[in-house]
Design a protein around this motif. Structure first.
Motif, PDB file in Angstrom:
ATOM      1  N   ALA A 365      28.686  54.476  29.351  1.00 57.87           N
ATOM      2  CA  ALA A 365      29.415  54.897  30.547  1.00 57.87           C
ATOM      3  C   ALA A 365      30.119  53.724  31.211  1.00 57.87           C
ATOM      4  O   ALA A 365      29.578  52.609  31.254  1.00 57.87           O
ATOM      5  CB  ALA A 365      28.460  55.550  31.530  1.00 57.87           C
ATOM      6  N   PRO A 366      31.313  53.934  31.747  1.00 51.41           N
ATOM      7  CA  PRO A 366      31.985  52.891  32.519  1.00 51.41           C
ATOM      8  C   PRO A 366      31.195  52.535  33.772  1.00 51.41           C
ATOM      9  O   PRO A 366      30.395  53.331  34.279  1.00 51.41           O
ATOM     10  CB  PRO A 366      33.336  53.532  32.869  1.00 51.41           C
ATOM     11  N   VAL A 367      31.443  51.330  34.269  1.00 54.44           N
ATOM     12  CA  VAL A 367      30.871  50.870  35.533  1.00 54.44           C
ATOM     13  C   VAL A 367      32.020  50.744  36.524  1.00 54.44           C
ATOM     14  O   VAL A 367      33.055  50.138  36.206  1.00 54.44           O
ATOM     15  CB  VAL A 367      30.162  49.510  35.354  1.00 54.44           C
ATOM     16  N   THR A 368      31.886  51.309  37.719  1.00 53.80           N
ATOM     17  CA  THR A 368      32.993  51.326  38.668  1.00 53.80           C
ATOM     18  C   THR A 368      32.610  50.706  39.998  1.00 53.80           C
ATOM     19  O   THR A 368      31.445  50.693  40.388  1.00 53.80           O
ATOM     20  CB  THR A 368      33.474  52.767  38.904  1.00 53.80           C
ATOM     21  N   GLU A 369      33.624  50.213  40.687  1.00 49.66           N
ATOM     22  CA  GLU A 369      33.494  49.668  42.036  1.00 49.66           C
ATOM     23  C   GLU A 369      34.813  49.937  42.749  1.00 49.66           C
ATOM     24  O   GLU A 369      35.837  49.317  42.434  1.00 49.66           O
ATOM     25  CB  GLU A 369      33.202  48.169  41.984  1.00 49.66           C
ATOM     26  N   GLY A 370      34.822  50.888  43.688  1.00 50.93           N
ATOM     27  CA  GLY A 370      36.080  51.260  44.336  1.00 50.93           C
ATOM     28  C   GLY A 370      37.039  51.862  43.327  1.00 50.93           C
ATOM     29  O   GLY A 370      36.708  52.830  42.632  1.00 50.93           O
ATOM     30  N   ASN A 371      38.230  51.272  43.214  1.00 53.35           N
ATOM     31  CA  ASN A 371      39.195  51.762  42.231  1.00 53.35           C
ATOM     32  C   ASN A 371      39.215  50.902  40.971  1.00 53.35           C
ATOM     33  O   ASN A 371      40.141  50.971  40.162  1.00 53.35           O
ATOM     34  CB  ASN A 371      40.596  51.833  42.838  1.00 53.35           C
ATOM     35  N   THR A 372      38.176  50.070  40.778  1.00 54.10           N
ATOM     36  CA  THR A 372      38.068  49.197  39.610  1.00 54.10           C
ATOM     37  C   THR A 372      37.082  49.784  38.612  1.00 54.10           C
ATOM     38  O   THR A 372      36.006  50.252  38.976  1.00 54.10           O
ATOM     39  CB  THR A 372      37.614  47.791  40.029  1.00 54.10           C
ATOM     40  N   ILE A 373      37.467  49.743  37.320  1.00 49.93           N
ATOM     41  CA  ILE A 373      36.643  50.288  36.240  1.00 49.93           C
ATOM     42  C   ILE A 373      36.382  49.191  35.221  1.00 49.93           C
ATOM     43  O   ILE A 373      37.315  48.566  34.716  1.00 49.93           O
ATOM     44  CB  ILE A 373      37.356  51.466  35.544  1.00 49.93           C
ATOM     45  N   HIS A 374      35.120  48.955  34.897  1.00 50.80           N
ATOM     46  CA  HIS A 374      34.738  48.061  33.804  1.00 50.80           C
ATOM     47  C   HIS A 374      34.242  48.932  32.662  1.00 50.80           C
ATOM     48  O   HIS A 374      33.302  49.717  32.840  1.00 50.80           O
ATOM     49  CB  HIS A 374      33.635  47.094  34.233  1.00 50.80           C
ATOM     50  N   VAL A 375      34.850  48.803  31.491  1.00 49.36           N
ATOM     51  CA  VAL A 375      34.471  49.641  30.360  1.00 49.36           C
ATOM     52  C   VAL A 375      34.323  48.771  29.120  1.00 49.36           C
ATOM     53  O   VAL A 375      35.161  47.918  28.838  1.00 49.36           O
ATOM     54  CB  VAL A 375      35.497  50.780  30.142  1.00 49.36           C
ATOM     55  N   GLN A 376      33.203  48.976  28.401  1.00 48.65           N
ATOM     56  CA  GLN A 376      32.931  48.184  27.209  1.00 48.65           C
ATOM     57  C   GLN A 376      33.034  49.061  25.976  1.00 48.65           C
ATOM     58  O   GLN A 376      32.353  50.087  25.866  1.00 48.65           O
ATOM     59  CB  GLN A 376      31.539  47.558  27.289  1.00 48.65           C
ATOM     60  N   ALA A 377      33.897  48.658  25.032  1.00 45.58           N
ATOM     61  CA  ALA A 377      34.076  49.393  23.787  1.00 45.58           C
ATOM     62  C   ALA A 377      32.969  49.021  22.800  1.00 45.58           C
ATOM     63  O   ALA A 377      32.261  48.025  22.958  1.00 45.58           O
ATOM     64  CB  ALA A 377      35.448  49.100  23.193  1.00 45.58           C
ATOM     65  N   ASN A 378      32.853  49.806  21.745  1.00 52.74           N
ATOM     66  CA  ASN A 378      31.788  49.595  20.773  1.00 52.74           C
ATOM     67  C   ASN A 378      31.894  48.255  20.056  1.00 52.74           C
ATOM     68  O   ASN A 378      30.885  47.706  19.611  1.00 52.74           O
ATOM     69  CB  ASN A 378      31.781  50.728  19.748  1.00 52.74           C
ATOM     70  N   ASN A 379      33.109  47.717  19.915  1.00 56.07           N
ATOM     71  CA  ASN A 379      33.275  46.425  19.244  1.00 56.07           C
ATOM     72  C   ASN A 379      32.998  45.247  20.172  1.00 56.07           C
ATOM     73  O   ASN A 379      33.080  44.089  19.756  1.00 56.07           O
ATOM     74  CB  ASN A 379      34.686  46.299  18.673  1.00 56.07           C
ATOM     75  N   GLY A 380      32.666  45.508  21.445  1.00 54.86           N
ATOM     76  CA  GLY A 380      32.364  44.454  22.387  1.00 54.86           C
ATOM     77  C   GLY A 380      33.455  44.162  23.390  1.00 54.86           C
ATOM     78  O   GLY A 380      33.213  43.422  24.352  1.00 54.86           O
ATOM     79  N   ARG A 381      34.639  44.699  23.204  1.00 55.97           N
ATOM     80  CA  ARG A 381      35.707  44.430  24.165  1.00 55.97           C
ATOM     81  C   ARG A 381      35.343  44.991  25.535  1.00 55.97           C
ATOM     82  O   ARG A 381      35.056  46.174  25.673  1.00 55.97           O
ATOM     83  CB  ARG A 381      37.034  45.024  23.713  1.00 55.97           C
ATOM     84  N   LEU A 382      35.332  44.120  26.524  1.00 56.27           N
ATOM     85  CA  LEU A 382      35.076  44.519  27.909  1.00 56.27           C
ATOM     86  C   LEU A 382      36.396  44.443  28.653  1.00 56.27           C
ATOM     87  O   LEU A 382      36.979  43.369  28.804  1.00 56.27           O
ATOM     88  CB  LEU A 382      34.043  43.597  28.542  1.00 56.27           C
ATOM     89  N   GLU A 383      36.873  45.587  29.110  1.00 55.22           N
ATOM     90  CA  GLU A 383      38.171  45.655  29.774  1.00 55.22           C
ATOM     91  C   GLU A 383      37.990  46.145  31.195  1.00 55.22           C
ATOM     92  O   GLU A 383      37.207  47.074  31.461  1.00 55.22           O
ATOM     93  CB  GLU A 383      39.109  46.581  28.998  1.00 55.22           C
ATOM     94  N   THR A 384      38.714  45.531  32.121  1.00 55.96           N
ATOM     95  CA  THR A 384      38.678  45.928  33.512  1.00 55.96           C
ATOM     96  C   THR A 384      40.006  46.551  33.868  1.00 55.96           C
ATOM     97  O   THR A 384      41.072  45.959  33.676  1.00 55.96           O
ATOM     98  CB  THR A 384      38.375  44.712  34.409  1.00 55.96           C
ATOM     99  N   LEU A 385      39.938  47.787  34.396  1.00 55.81           N
ATOM    100  CA  LEU A 385      41.110  48.587  34.721  1.00 55.81           C
ATOM    101  C   LEU A 385      41.132  48.864  36.203  1.00 55.81           C
ATOM    102  O   LEU A 385      40.091  48.935  36.855  1.00 55.81           O
ATOM    103  CB  LEU A 385      41.075  49.910  33.954  1.00 55.81           C
ATOM    104  N   GLU A 386      42.323  49.032  36.733  1.00 54.52           N
ATOM    105  CA  GLU A 386      42.476  49.414  38.137  1.00 54.52           C
ATOM    106  C   GLU A 386      43.221  50.739  38.215  1.00 54.52           C
ATOM    107  O   GLU A 386      44.260  50.915  37.561  1.00 54.52           O
ATOM    108  CB  GLU A 386      43.228  48.334  38.901  1.00 54.52           C
ATOM    109  N   VAL A 387      42.690  51.669  38.986  1.00 53.26           N
ATOM    110  CA  VAL A 387      43.327  52.974  39.167  1.00 53.26           C
ATOM    111  C   VAL A 387      44.371  52.866  40.271  1.00 53.26           C
ATOM    112  O   VAL A 387      44.080  52.433  41.381  1.00 53.26           O
ATOM    113  CB  VAL A 387      42.288  54.043  39.543  1.00 53.26           C
ATOM    114  N   THR A 388      45.591  53.275  39.937  1.00 54.00           N
ATOM    115  CA  THR A 388      46.681  53.287  40.911  1.00 54.00           C
ATOM    116  C   THR A 388      47.275  54.683  40.970  1.00 54.00           C
ATOM    117  O   THR A 388      47.675  55.224  39.944  1.00 54.00           O
ATOM    118  CB  THR A 388      47.796  52.287  40.521  1.00 54.00           C
ATOM    119  N   PRO A 389      47.329  55.314  42.153  1.00 54.61           N
ATOM    120  CA  PRO A 389      47.926  56.645  42.242  1.00 54.61           C
ATOM    121  C   PRO A 389      49.385  56.623  41.839  1.00 54.61           C
ATOM    122  O   PRO A 389      50.088  55.622  42.118  1.00 54.61           O
ATOM    123  CB  PRO A 389      47.768  56.991  43.735  1.00 54.61           C
TER     124      PRO A 389
END
Length: 389
Positions: A365-389
């Motif tokens: 499951a992703p980890v979130t804080e406000g509009n920020t999302i931390h998501v880790q793929a199966n190969n180890g890539r950890l990507e941080t995304l920001e939600v923008t309307p």
């Protein structure tokens, strides 16, 4: 990917590809044995912008251990299946420290009160100092740990794959008490994650029972059969409570079960408030007066938390092996087996945004804080995304 475990005498069994497809719903390459729904275009009302990415070792391993990251303050902690643990600046991804443990990691991480807790394949629980990654203590439990260790002010509660629940002293790792449950012959690969508050621990078991344990002694205060096995085959009779019970400040407890139902309980006595016929092995999510459930065929269902009445259902992502939901900026957030991150509006149930992190897939499951999302793929890539309307 869901795999299977034979408990007690036989802890590991290797099935042929056909048996895996039948029993676990997985093909030999780790993808669903049935056809996931193809992604369709939609009216995109939110964007997912990459802020930073980091590679965390070699990822979750071939077995796809559920090594979900954790966030505490401005630091994200992540690990791989071989024992690499990293601390990263949540804003820019800069590495604060990394350590290589001498044992493979198998559980999600828990970061709280200056420590990072994790479980290993050989039945160890390790506490790391959040400041530098140094080992604060190590403790042994009965078997492999796949569920994230859970803490209250004094204890760290660990549920291992043999159904045992162990309470450790949070400061020293010393064992305080042990609760042992009976295991069915065949269970889902993995265990439920306990929910811990100061007085009690709620633990969902592979035999379909929910138990409430007194944190002073480990003695059960009450237990309830949430899911009752039915059917002729062992597979049909799987009733694992493999999600984490969700407790609310007003004393309600929400529990999901495989092959059975979602139940709302009064937490102090275990009396049933309502139930809904939804099969789910994922932890539910509550936002406001809505309870969100990901079913075993990856439909997303919103329920009225007070009555259990269905409010909306989204089947756009059916059979795409969605993760448990997270919440960011008015949207539910999910990863899927092809590595996409999806946003669904929490009030309407409509898809609002989508991006792809990595083709290796996302199973934690992703980890979130406000509009920020931390998501880790199966190969180890950890990507941080920001939600923008």
């Amino acid at each position: 990917m869901m795999t299977l475990r034979l408990s007690k005498q036989i802890m590991r069994v290797t099935f042929g590809a056909a048996a895996i497809a039948l029993l676990a719903g997985c093909a030999s390459k780790g993808e669903p044995a049935y056809t996931p729904k193809e992604l369709q275009s939609f009216n995109e009302t939110a964007t997912l912008d990459t802020q930073w990415r980091q590679n965390v070792g070699n990822g979750l391993g071939r077995a796809r251990y559920p090594i979900a990251p954790a966030r505490a303050g401005n630091t994200v902690f992540a690990a791989d299946a071989e024992g690499l643990v990293m601390a990263l600046n949540a804003d820019n991804g800069d590495r604060k420290w990394q350590v290589e443990l001498d044992t493979p990691v198998s559980s999600a991480l828990t970061a709280i009160a200056g420590e990072v807790y994790l479980g290993t394949r050989n039945g160890e629980v390790i506490a790391l100092d959040q400041r530098d990654g140094s080992v604060s203590w190590r403790a042994r439990v009965s078997s492999e740990v796949l569920a994230a260790p859970q803490a209250n002010q004094q204890l760290l509660i660990v549920q291992s794959v043999d159904g045992q629940v162990t309470a450790l002293d949070r400061a020293s790792g010393q064992e305080r008490w042990v609760y042992t449950s009976s295991q069915p012959a065949l269970t889902l690969r993995g265990t439920g994650t306990p929910t811990v508050i100061d007085p009690v621990t709620f633990a969902g078991l592979a035999n379909g029972r929910l138990v409430t344990l007194d944190n002073r002694s480990g003695q059960p205060l009450w237990d309830l059969q949430i899911a009752t096995p039915s059917g002729r085959s062992e597979v049909e009779r799987l009733v694992d409570l493999s999600g984490q019970p969700l407790i609310t400040p007003d004393g309600r407890l929400f529990v999901t079960s495989y092959n059975s139902r979602v139940v709302a309980l009064e937490a102090t006595q275990g009396s049933v408030i309502w139930e809904s016929s939804l099969s789910s092995r994922k932890t539910p999510l509550m936002v406001g007066d809505y309870l969100f459930v990901v079913t075993d065929d990856s439909q997303v269902v919103a329920l009225d938390a007070g009555t259990g009445q269905e409010i909306w259902r989204n089947d756009d992502l059916e059979d795409r092996w969605l993760t448990a939901p997270a919440f960011a900026d008015g949207n539910l957030v999910f990863g899927d087996f092809e590595g996409y991150v999806h946003l669904i509006d929490a009030r309407s149930g409509d898809l609002t945004g989508r991006t792809r992190v990595h083709k290796s897939g996302i199973s934690v499951a992703p980890v979130t804080e406000g509009n920020t999302i931390h998501v880790q793929a199966n190969n180890g890539r950890l990507e941080t995304l920001e939600v923008t309307p």
